[in-house]
Design an enzyme around this catalytic site. Structure first.
Site, short mmCIF file in Angstrom:
data_model
loop_
_atom_site.label_atom_id
_atom_site.label_comp_id
_atom_site.label_asym_id
_atom_site.label_seq_id
_atom_site.Cartn_x
_atom_site.Cartn_y
_atom_site.Cartn_z
N LEU A 64 -0.62 -3.95 1.67
CA LEU A 64 -2.00 -4.44 1.58
C LEU A 64 -2.93 -3.66 2.50
CD1 LEU A 64 -0.71 -8.07 1.64
CD2 LEU A 64 -1.96 -7.05 -0.29
N PRO A 65 -4.25 -3.77 2.28
CA PRO A 65 -5.17 -2.92 3.04
C PRO A 65 -5.17 -3.18 4.55
CG PRO A 65 -6.26 -3.81 1.09
CD PRO A 65 -4.94 -4.51 1.20
N THR A 95 -0.38 -1.11 7.08
CA THR A 95 -0.65 -0.70 8.47
C THR A 95 -1.62 -1.71 9.06
OG1 THR A 95 -0.37 1.63 7.90
CG2 THR A 95 -1.54 1.13 9.95
N LYS A 170 3.61 3.54 14.38
CA LYS A 170 2.63 4.11 13.45
C LYS A 170 1.29 4.38 14.16
CE LYS A 170 0.32 4.69 9.49
NZ LYS A 170 0.54 5.71 8.50
N LYS A 245 -9.62 3.76 10.57
CA LYS A 245 -8.97 2.44 10.60
C LYS A 245 -7.81 2.45 11.61
CE LYS A 245 -5.72 -0.42 8.18
NZ LYS A 245 -4.71 -0.50 7.15
P1 NAD Z 1 -5.42 0.35 -1.47
O1 NAD Z 1 -6.72 -0.23 -1.07
O2 NAD Z 1 -5.38 1.47 -2.46
O3 NAD Z 1 -4.47 -0.81 -2.09
C1 NAD Z 1 -4.40 -2.11 -1.59
C2 NAD Z 1 -4.12 -3.05 -2.75
O4 NAD Z 1 -3.99 -4.37 -2.24
C3 NAD Z 1 -5.22 -3.06 -3.80
O5 NAD Z 1 -4.67 -2.82 -5.08
C4 NAD Z 1 -5.80 -4.46 -3.68
O6 NAD Z 1 -6.28 -4.99 -4.91
C5 NAD Z 1 -4.61 -5.24 -3.17
N1 NAD Z 1 -4.98 -6.50 -2.51
C6 NAD Z 1 -5.95 -6.72 -1.60
N2 NAD Z 1 -5.97 -8.02 -1.25
C7 NAD Z 1 -4.99 -8.62 -1.96
C8 NAD Z 1 -4.52 -9.96 -2.07
N3 NAD Z 1 -5.07 -10.94 -1.33
N4 NAD Z 1 -3.51 -10.22 -2.91
C9 NAD Z 1 -2.95 -9.22 -3.63
N5 NAD Z 1 -3.35 -7.94 -3.61
C10 NAD Z 1 -4.36 -7.66 -2.77
O7 NAD Z 1 -4.68 0.77 -0.13
P2 NAD Z 1 -3.48 1.82 0.03
O8 NAD Z 1 -4.04 3.21 0.19
O9 NAD Z 1 -2.46 1.52 -1.00
O10 NAD Z 1 -2.95 1.43 1.49
C11 NAD Z 1 -2.14 0.28 1.70
C12 NAD Z 1 -1.74 0.26 3.16
O11 NAD Z 1 -0.98 1.45 3.45
C13 NAD Z 1 -2.92 0.24 4.14
O12 NAD Z 1 -2.61 -0.61 5.21
C14 NAD Z 1 -3.04 1.70 4.58
O13 NAD Z 1 -3.58 1.81 5.89
C15 NAD Z 1 -1.59 2.13 4.56
N6 NAD Z 1 -1.36 3.57 4.35
C16 NAD Z 1 -2.10 4.26 3.43
C17 NAD Z 1 -1.86 5.62 3.25
C18 NAD Z 1 -2.66 6.40 2.21
O14 NAD Z 1 -2.59 7.65 2.24
N7 NAD Z 1 -3.37 5.76 1.30
C19 NAD Z 1 -0.89 6.29 4.00
C20 NAD Z 1 -0.12 5.54 4.92
C21 NAD Z 1 -0.38 4.19 5.08
#
Ligand code: NAD
Length: 296
Positions: A64-65, A95, A170, A245
Site C-alpha cells: 500500500l502507499p 514502505t 529501508k 516520501k
Molecule cells: P501505488 O500508488 O502504485 O499503488 C498502491 C495501491 O494501493 C493502489 O493500487 C491503490 O489503489 C491501493 N490502495 C490504496 N488504498 C487502499 C485501500 N484502502 N485498500 C486497498 N487498496 C488500496 O504505489 P506503489 O508504487 O505500488 O508503491 C507501494 C509501496 O511500495 C509504497 O509504500 C512505496 O513507497 C513502496 N515502493 C515503491 C517503489 C516504486 O518504485 N514504485 C519501490 C520500492 C518501494
C-alpha cells in the site's frame, strides 16, 4: 497456497502476477476496479474488502502507499483483522514508518496473528522480474514461513530482525541513497564547470574513493551510464516524490529517536524544492539540474 493480496498498484500488481505464475491462488483487493479486473483475467479471485480477502487466506500480503492506508486496511471495520483466522501469518510490504509497523503488528498479535513488515527495493522493474530485495522484520518462525513465498517475487530475502527492522533498513538505505545522489550530482557539475570531460571524471570517480552506486550505476549526468534515467530524460526510474516520501520517513523516525540527520534533512529540502517546481514525477537523479547552468 491461498494468499490474500491487497494493494495492486505499480509494485503490488506485478508481485501478485508472479505469485499467480508460481501457482498460488490469490484473493485480491484494491480500491481500483481496473486493477482487480486485470488480475481476475489472470485467474485471481476478486474480494469485496480486505476482510473478505483475509477470510479465505492462509497468508495475507499487502502493498500500500503509506501508513494511513496500512492502518485502514488492517484495523478498519472491513479490514484484515476483522476477517482473518487466528494463526494466519501476514506481511505488509509497504514502505512506512517503523512505529506504525510495530503498532499494527501489536494489534494483530492481540488476535493471535503474526504480522511482519517487509519493504522492498528494486523498483517496478524488479517487481516485474521477480528480483526484488525484501527487508523482513519478523519473528524467526514467521520469516521461515514467508521465505519460500517471497522467493517467487524476489531474489534477496533478508531477515533484518524483529518487527519494524525491515522498515528501519529501508529508510536508512534510502536516506543514504538520497544524499549520495546529491553528492555525485554536485561533483559532476563542478567538474563540468571547471572544464574536465565528464566521461573522464566519471571514470576517475568510479575507480577511486568517490565511487558509489549513484556514480557507477545510476550517474545523474546524461550519457555517462546508458541504462540510467539521466540518459533518457530522467524518465522511468525512481520518482523524486517517492524519494521525498522515504526521506520524510527517515527524518521523522530520526526526530522520534532524537537522532540528528543533518545531510538527510538538507537532501529532503532539495527534493522538496524539485517537487515544488512540478518535477516530483521525474527520476530523483534529475536533482543534478539544480547545479547546471541554464542553457538559454
Ligand atoms: P501505488 O500508488 O502504485 O499503488 C498502491 C495501491 O494501493 C493502489 O493500487 C491503490 O489503489 C491501493 N490502495 C490504496 N488504498 C487502499 C485501500 N484502502 N485498500 C486497498 N487498496 C488500496 O504505489 P506503489 O508504487 O505500488 O508503491 C507501494 C509501496 O511500495 C509504497 O509504500 C512505496 O513507497 C513502496 N515502493 C515503491 C517503489 C516504486 O518504485 N514504485 C519501490 C520500492 C518501494
Amino acid at each position: 497456497m491461498h494468499i490474500a493480496f491487497i494493494g495492486l498498484g505499480n509494485m503490488g500488481a506485478p508481485m501478485a502476477r508472479n505469485l499467480l505464475k508460481a501457482g498460488h491462488q490469490l484473493h485480491v483487493f484494491d480500491l481500483n476496479p481496473h486493477m482487480l479486473a486485470e488480475l481476475a483475467q489472470l485467474g485471481a479471485q476478486v474480494s469485496a474488502s480486505p476482510r473478505d480477502a483475509a477470510q479465505q487466506a492462509e497468508l495475507v500480503i499487502s502493498m500500500l502507499p503509506a501508513a494511513a492506508h496500512v492502518r485502514q486496511v488492517y484495523l478498519g471495520d472491513d479490514g484484515v483483522l476483522a476477517g482473518i483466522r487466528p494463526g494466519t501469518p501476514a506481511l505488509d510490504c509497504s514502505t512506512i514508518d517503523p512505529q506504525t509497523a510495530r503498532e499494527v503488528s501489536a494489534a494483530a498479535a492481540l488476535q493471535g496473528i503474526d504480522l511482519g513488515d517487509a519493504p522492498v527495493s528494486g523498483g517496478t522493474g524488479g517487481a516485474a522480474a521477480g528480483t526484488l530485495t525484501f527487508m523482513v522484520g519478523a519473528s524467526p518462525a514467521l520469516f521461515a514461513t514467508l521465505k519460500p513465498v517471497l522467493e517467487h517475487m524476489g531474489r534477496n530475502i533478508v531477515h533484518c530482525g524483529a518487527v519494524g527492522t525491515g522498515q528501519i533498513a529501508k529508510i536508512c538505505n534510502n536516506l543514504l541513497l538520497g544524499i549520495s545522489m546529491i553528492g555525485v550530482a554536485e561533483a559532476m557539475a563542478l567538474g563540468d564547470a571547471l572544464g574536465i570531460d565528464t566521461q573522464v571524471l566519471a571514470g576517475i570517480i568510479n575507480s577511486s574513493t568517490g565511487r558509489c552506486w549513484s556514480s557507477d550505476s545510476y550517474n545523474p549526468w546524461p550519457g555517462i551510464v546508458d541504462t540510467a534515467p539521466a540518459s533518457r530524460g530522467y524518465t522511468g526510474g525512481f520518482g523524486a516524490d517517492l524519494m521525498l516520501k522515504d526521506l520524510g520517513l527517515a527524518t521523522e523516525a530520526a526526530r522520534q529517536a532524537q537522532q540528528p540527520v543533518l545531510l538527510g534533512a538538507l537532501a529532503q529540502q532539495l527534493y522538496q524544492a524539485m517537487s515544488q517546481r512540478g518535477e516530483g514525477g521525474r527520476d530523483f537523479s534529475a536533482i543534478v539540474e539544480a547545479y547546471r547552468k541554464p542553457t538559454n
